[in-house]
Design a protein around this motif. Sequence first.
Motif, mmCIF file in Angstrom:
data_model
loop_
_atom_site.group_PDB
_atom_site.id
_atom_site.type_symbol
_atom_site.label_atom_id
_atom_site.label_comp_id
_atom_site.label_asym_id
_atom_site.label_seq_id
_atom_site.Cartn_x
_atom_site.Cartn_y
_atom_site.Cartn_z
ATOM 1 N N LYS A 104 74.072 27.714 79.853
ATOM 2 C CA LYS A 104 75.512 27.433 79.770
ATOM 3 C C LYS A 104 76.231 28.544 80.518
ATOM 4 N N PRO A 105 77.384 28.252 81.118
ATOM 5 C CA PRO A 105 78.072 29.260 81.937
ATOM 6 C C PRO A 105 78.700 30.364 81.092
ATOM 7 N N VAL A 106 78.667 31.576 81.648
ATOM 8 C CA VAL A 106 79.268 32.747 81.004
ATOM 9 C C VAL A 106 80.349 33.298 81.920
ATOM 10 N N VAL A 107 81.542 33.467 81.377
ATOM 11 C CA VAL A 107 82.666 34.056 82.104
ATOM 12 C C VAL A 107 82.934 35.439 81.535
ATOM 13 N N ALA A 117 76.405 50.354 81.575
ATOM 14 C CA ALA A 117 75.966 49.097 80.975
ATOM 15 C C ALA A 117 77.095 48.070 80.946
ATOM 16 N N GLY A 118 78.327 48.539 80.811
ATOM 17 C CA GLY A 118 79.456 47.611 80.836
ATOM 18 C C GLY A 118 79.565 46.894 82.166
ATOM 19 N N PHE A 119 79.281 47.604 83.249
ATOM 20 C CA PHE A 119 79.222 46.998 84.570
ATOM 21 C C PHE A 119 78.100 45.955 84.596
ATOM 22 N N GLY A 120 76.966 46.321 84.001
ATOM 23 C CA GLY A 120 75.840 45.404 83.939
ATOM 24 C C GLY A 120 76.161 44.128 83.194
ATOM 25 N N PHE A 121 76.895 44.241 82.087
ATOM 26 C CA PHE A 121 77.264 43.047 81.326
ATOM 27 C C PHE A 121 78.171 42.138 82.151
ATOM 28 N N ALA A 122 79.120 42.736 82.864
ATOM 29 C CA ALA A 122 80.017 41.935 83.708
ATOM 30 C C ALA A 122 79.230 41.230 84.815
#
Length: 266
Positions: A104-107, A117-122
Amino acid sequence: MADTVLYEVTDGLATITINRPDAMNAMNTEAKVALRDAARSAAADPAVRAVLLTATGRAFCVGQDLKEHVALLKADREAGTGSTMSTVREHYNPIVKALTEMPKPVVAGVNGVAAGAGFGFALAADYRVVADTAAFNTSFAGVALTADSGVSWTLPRLIGHSRAADLLLFPRSVPAREAYDLGIVNKLVPAAELAAEAAAVARALADGPTLAYAALKESLAYGAGHSLAEALEKEDELQTRAGASEDHGIAVAAFLAKEQPKYVGR
Protein backbone atom coordinates in the motif's frame (compact mmCIF):
# COMPACT_ATOMS: atom_id res chain seq x y z
CA MET A 1 0.60 2.38 21.20
CA ALA A 2 2.88 4.74 23.14
CA ASP A 3 2.07 8.45 22.84
CA THR A 4 5.54 9.11 21.41
CA VAL A 5 3.93 7.89 18.18
CA LEU A 6 0.24 8.44 17.42
CA TYR A 7 -1.69 6.00 15.26
CA GLU A 8 -5.12 6.50 13.77
CA VAL A 9 -7.08 4.84 10.96
CA THR A 10 -9.88 6.79 9.28
CA ASP A 11 -11.73 5.49 6.23
CA GLY A 12 -8.81 3.38 5.05
CA LEU A 13 -6.09 5.95 5.74
CA ALA A 14 -3.65 5.20 8.55
CA THR A 15 -1.94 8.28 9.95
CA ILE A 16 1.28 7.67 11.87
CA THR A 17 2.52 10.76 13.71
CA ILE A 18 5.90 10.95 15.42
CA ASN A 19 5.12 12.88 18.58
CA ARG A 20 8.18 14.06 20.53
CA PRO A 21 8.08 17.73 19.51
CA ASP A 22 10.12 18.95 22.48
CA ALA A 23 12.97 16.67 21.35
CA MET A 24 12.53 17.53 17.65
CA ASN A 25 11.07 14.03 17.30
CA ALA A 26 14.38 12.36 18.08
CA MET A 27 14.01 8.61 18.34
CA ASN A 28 14.45 7.22 21.83
CA THR A 29 13.82 3.53 22.43
CA GLU A 30 10.16 4.05 23.27
CA ALA A 31 9.55 6.00 20.07
CA LYS A 32 11.43 3.48 17.93
CA VAL A 33 9.38 0.59 19.29
CA ALA A 34 6.15 2.54 18.83
CA LEU A 35 6.99 3.57 15.26
CA ARG A 36 8.00 0.03 14.36
CA ASP A 37 4.77 -1.37 15.78
CA ALA A 38 2.63 1.30 14.11
CA ALA A 39 4.21 0.66 10.71
CA ARG A 40 3.73 -3.07 11.12
CA SER A 41 0.11 -2.58 12.18
CA ALA A 42 -0.60 -0.47 9.10
CA ALA A 43 1.09 -3.03 6.86
CA ALA A 44 -0.90 -5.94 8.29
CA ASP A 45 -4.32 -4.29 8.55
CA PRO A 46 -6.45 -5.10 5.46
CA ALA A 47 -8.62 -2.08 6.25
CA VAL A 48 -5.65 0.26 5.69
CA ARG A 49 -5.38 1.33 2.05
CA ALA A 50 -2.69 4.02 2.40
CA VAL A 51 -0.43 5.47 5.08
CA LEU A 52 0.52 9.02 5.98
CA LEU A 53 3.72 9.36 8.02
CA THR A 54 4.17 12.77 9.58
CA ALA A 55 5.19 14.50 12.81
CA THR A 56 4.25 17.17 15.31
CA GLY A 57 6.18 20.34 16.05
CA ARG A 58 8.87 21.99 13.97
CA ALA A 59 10.85 18.89 12.99
CA PHE A 60 9.96 15.73 11.11
CA CYS A 61 12.57 13.60 12.88
CA VAL A 62 16.21 14.35 13.70
CA GLY A 63 17.12 10.67 13.99
CA GLN A 64 18.61 8.97 17.03
CA ASP A 65 18.07 10.58 20.44
CA LEU A 66 21.73 11.23 21.20
CA LYS A 67 21.14 11.93 24.90
CA GLU A 68 19.73 8.45 25.38
CA HIS A 69 22.33 7.03 23.00
CA VAL A 70 25.26 8.39 25.04
CA ALA A 71 23.80 6.93 28.23
CA LEU A 72 23.32 3.54 26.59
CA LEU A 73 26.87 3.55 25.21
CA LYS A 74 28.20 4.29 28.69
CA ALA A 75 26.19 1.39 30.10
CA ASP A 76 27.57 -0.83 27.34
CA ARG A 77 31.15 0.09 28.22
CA GLU A 78 30.55 -0.57 31.90
CA ALA A 79 28.93 -3.93 31.18
CA GLY A 80 31.39 -4.89 28.46
CA THR A 81 28.60 -5.33 25.90
CA GLY A 82 27.70 -3.75 22.56
CA SER A 83 23.93 -4.00 22.69
CA THR A 84 23.25 -0.33 21.94
CA MET A 85 23.93 -0.65 18.21
CA SER A 86 21.49 -3.56 17.94
CA THR A 87 18.90 -0.81 17.52
CA VAL A 88 19.57 -0.87 13.78
CA ARG A 89 18.57 -4.53 13.59
CA GLU A 90 15.77 -4.35 16.16
CA HIS A 91 14.17 -1.01 15.26
CA TYR A 92 15.38 0.90 12.22
CA ASN A 93 15.53 -2.00 9.79
CA PRO A 94 12.03 -3.27 10.67
CA ILE A 95 10.59 0.26 10.38
CA VAL A 96 12.05 0.78 6.90
CA LYS A 97 11.09 -2.71 5.76
CA ALA A 98 7.51 -2.21 6.92
CA LEU A 99 7.24 1.11 5.08
CA THR A 100 8.87 -0.04 1.86
CA GLU A 101 7.43 -3.55 1.64
CA MET A 102 3.80 -3.00 2.64
CA PRO A 103 1.49 -3.46 -0.37
CA LYS A 104 0.00 0.00 0.00
CA PRO A 105 1.33 3.51 -0.71
CA VAL A 106 3.10 5.50 2.00
CA VAL A 107 3.17 9.31 1.95
CA ALA A 108 5.65 11.23 4.10
CA GLY A 109 4.43 14.67 5.16
CA VAL A 110 7.76 16.31 6.01
CA ASN A 111 7.00 19.33 8.17
CA GLY A 112 10.55 20.21 9.20
CA VAL A 113 14.11 18.92 9.38
CA ALA A 114 14.58 15.23 8.57
CA ALA A 115 18.03 14.05 9.63
CA GLY A 116 19.77 10.72 10.04
CA ALA A 117 17.20 7.99 10.55
CA GLY A 118 14.49 10.60 10.07
CA PHE A 119 15.84 11.20 6.58
CA GLY A 120 15.75 7.44 6.07
CA PHE A 121 12.11 7.23 7.10
CA ALA A 122 11.17 9.99 4.65
CA LEU A 123 13.09 8.24 1.86
CA ALA A 124 11.34 4.95 2.66
CA ALA A 125 7.99 6.52 1.76
CA ASP A 126 6.68 6.24 -1.79
CA TYR A 127 5.85 9.94 -2.05
CA ARG A 128 7.15 12.95 -0.13
CA VAL A 129 5.13 16.13 0.42
CA VAL A 130 7.52 18.64 1.98
CA ALA A 131 7.14 22.06 3.59
CA ASP A 132 9.23 24.77 1.98
CA THR A 133 10.84 25.43 5.37
CA ALA A 134 11.98 21.82 5.83
CA ALA A 135 15.51 20.50 5.31
CA PHE A 136 17.33 17.18 5.01
CA ASN A 137 20.64 16.04 6.47
CA THR A 138 22.31 12.63 6.38
CA SER A 139 24.06 13.46 9.70
CA PHE A 140 25.69 10.03 10.16
CA ALA A 141 29.31 10.93 9.44
CA GLY A 142 28.94 13.97 11.68
CA VAL A 143 28.78 11.62 14.68
CA ALA A 144 31.27 9.09 13.25
CA LEU A 145 28.64 6.63 12.12
CA THR A 146 27.72 5.08 8.80
CA ALA A 147 24.35 5.14 7.05
CA ASP A 148 21.36 3.21 8.36
CA SER A 149 17.58 3.26 7.94
CA GLY A 150 18.03 2.32 4.30
CA VAL A 151 19.70 5.58 3.29
CA SER A 152 22.59 3.80 1.55
CA TRP A 153 20.01 2.14 -0.74
CA THR A 154 17.31 4.77 -1.17
CA LEU A 155 19.35 7.97 -1.50
CA PRO A 156 21.59 6.99 -4.46
CA ARG A 157 18.56 5.61 -6.28
CA LEU A 158 16.89 9.00 -6.02
CA ILE A 159 19.79 11.34 -6.71
CA GLY A 160 22.62 9.18 -8.07
CA HIS A 161 25.74 7.71 -6.50
CA SER A 162 27.93 10.81 -6.75
CA ARG A 163 25.48 13.21 -5.11
CA ALA A 164 24.60 10.64 -2.44
CA ALA A 165 28.28 10.15 -1.63
CA ASP A 166 28.70 13.91 -1.31
CA LEU A 167 25.79 14.24 1.13
CA LEU A 168 26.94 11.23 3.15
CA LEU A 169 30.64 12.11 3.33
CA PHE A 170 30.03 15.82 3.95
CA PRO A 171 26.76 16.10 5.90
CA ARG A 172 25.00 19.43 5.56
CA SER A 173 21.53 20.84 5.74
CA VAL A 174 19.87 20.55 2.33
CA PRO A 175 17.03 23.11 2.09
CA ALA A 176 13.68 21.92 0.77
CA ARG A 177 14.04 23.75 -2.56
CA GLU A 178 17.43 22.18 -3.26
CA ALA A 179 16.06 18.79 -2.18
CA TYR A 180 13.24 19.25 -4.68
CA ASP A 181 15.72 20.08 -7.44
CA LEU A 182 17.78 17.00 -6.53
CA GLY A 183 14.73 14.74 -6.78
CA ILE A 184 14.28 13.97 -3.08
CA VAL A 185 10.98 15.86 -2.83
CA ASN A 186 7.89 14.97 -4.87
CA LYS A 187 5.76 17.96 -3.92
CA LEU A 188 6.95 21.19 -2.33
CA VAL A 189 4.33 23.30 -0.55
CA PRO A 190 4.21 26.35 1.73
CA ALA A 191 4.67 25.30 5.35
CA ALA A 192 1.19 26.49 6.31
CA GLU A 193 -0.31 24.13 3.72
CA LEU A 194 1.78 21.04 4.52
CA ALA A 195 -0.67 19.21 6.79
CA ALA A 196 -3.65 19.70 4.49
CA GLU A 197 -1.74 18.89 1.30
CA ALA A 198 -0.05 15.77 2.68
CA ALA A 199 -3.40 14.52 3.98
CA ALA A 200 -5.04 15.23 0.62
CA VAL A 201 -2.38 13.28 -1.27
CA ALA A 202 -2.65 10.35 1.14
CA ARG A 203 -6.45 10.44 0.97
CA ALA A 204 -6.38 10.37 -2.83
CA LEU A 205 -4.20 7.27 -2.70
CA ALA A 206 -6.39 5.61 -0.08
CA ASP A 207 -9.40 6.16 -2.33
CA GLY A 208 -7.56 4.93 -5.43
CA PRO A 209 -6.87 1.52 -6.98
CA THR A 210 -4.83 0.10 -4.12
CA LEU A 211 -4.11 -3.23 -5.83
CA ALA A 212 -2.58 -1.35 -8.75
CA TYR A 213 -0.57 0.82 -6.37
CA ALA A 214 0.74 -2.29 -4.60
CA ALA A 215 1.78 -3.76 -7.96
CA LEU A 216 3.48 -0.52 -8.99
CA LYS A 217 5.36 -0.44 -5.71
CA GLU A 218 6.43 -4.06 -6.17
CA SER A 219 7.52 -3.49 -9.75
CA LEU A 220 9.66 -0.46 -8.86
CA ALA A 221 11.41 -2.38 -6.08
CA TYR A 222 11.93 -5.39 -8.34
CA GLY A 223 13.22 -3.34 -11.24
CA ALA A 224 15.87 -1.71 -9.03
CA GLY A 225 17.72 -4.99 -8.70
CA HIS A 226 16.96 -6.93 -11.87
CA SER A 227 17.65 -6.84 -15.59
CA LEU A 228 15.28 -5.39 -18.18
CA ALA A 229 14.31 -8.88 -19.32
CA GLU A 230 13.47 -9.89 -15.75
CA ALA A 231 11.57 -6.64 -15.19
CA LEU A 232 9.51 -7.27 -18.32
CA GLU A 233 8.55 -10.71 -17.01
CA LYS A 234 7.60 -9.20 -13.65
CA GLU A 235 5.47 -6.57 -15.41
CA ASP A 236 3.67 -9.34 -17.30
CA GLU A 237 2.99 -11.20 -14.05
CA LEU A 238 1.75 -8.12 -12.22
CA GLN A 239 -0.31 -6.79 -15.12
CA THR A 240 -2.05 -10.15 -15.53
CA ARG A 241 -2.96 -10.05 -11.86
CA ALA A 242 -4.14 -6.42 -12.04
CA GLY A 243 -6.18 -7.09 -15.16
CA ALA A 244 -8.09 -9.83 -13.38
CA SER A 245 -8.98 -7.59 -10.44
CA GLU A 246 -12.41 -6.23 -9.68
CA ASP A 247 -10.87 -2.76 -9.48
CA HIS A 248 -9.79 -2.94 -13.12
CA GLY A 249 -13.34 -3.80 -14.17
CA ILE A 250 -14.67 -0.93 -12.09
CA ALA A 251 -12.15 1.50 -13.62
CA VAL A 252 -12.95 0.53 -17.21
CA ALA A 253 -16.72 0.67 -16.64
CA ALA A 254 -16.42 4.08 -14.96
CA PHE A 255 -14.26 5.38 -17.83
CA LEU A 256 -16.82 4.34 -20.43
CA ALA A 257 -19.65 5.80 -18.36
CA LYS A 258 -17.65 9.00 -17.74
CA GLU A 259 -18.00 8.53 -13.99
CA GLN A 260 -15.58 8.53 -11.10
CA PRO A 261 -14.63 4.96 -10.12
CA LYS A 262 -15.22 3.72 -6.59
CA TYR A 263 -12.54 1.14 -5.90
CA VAL A 264 -12.98 -1.81 -3.56
CA GLY A 265 -9.42 -3.11 -3.30
CA ARG A 266 -10.16 -6.50 -4.88
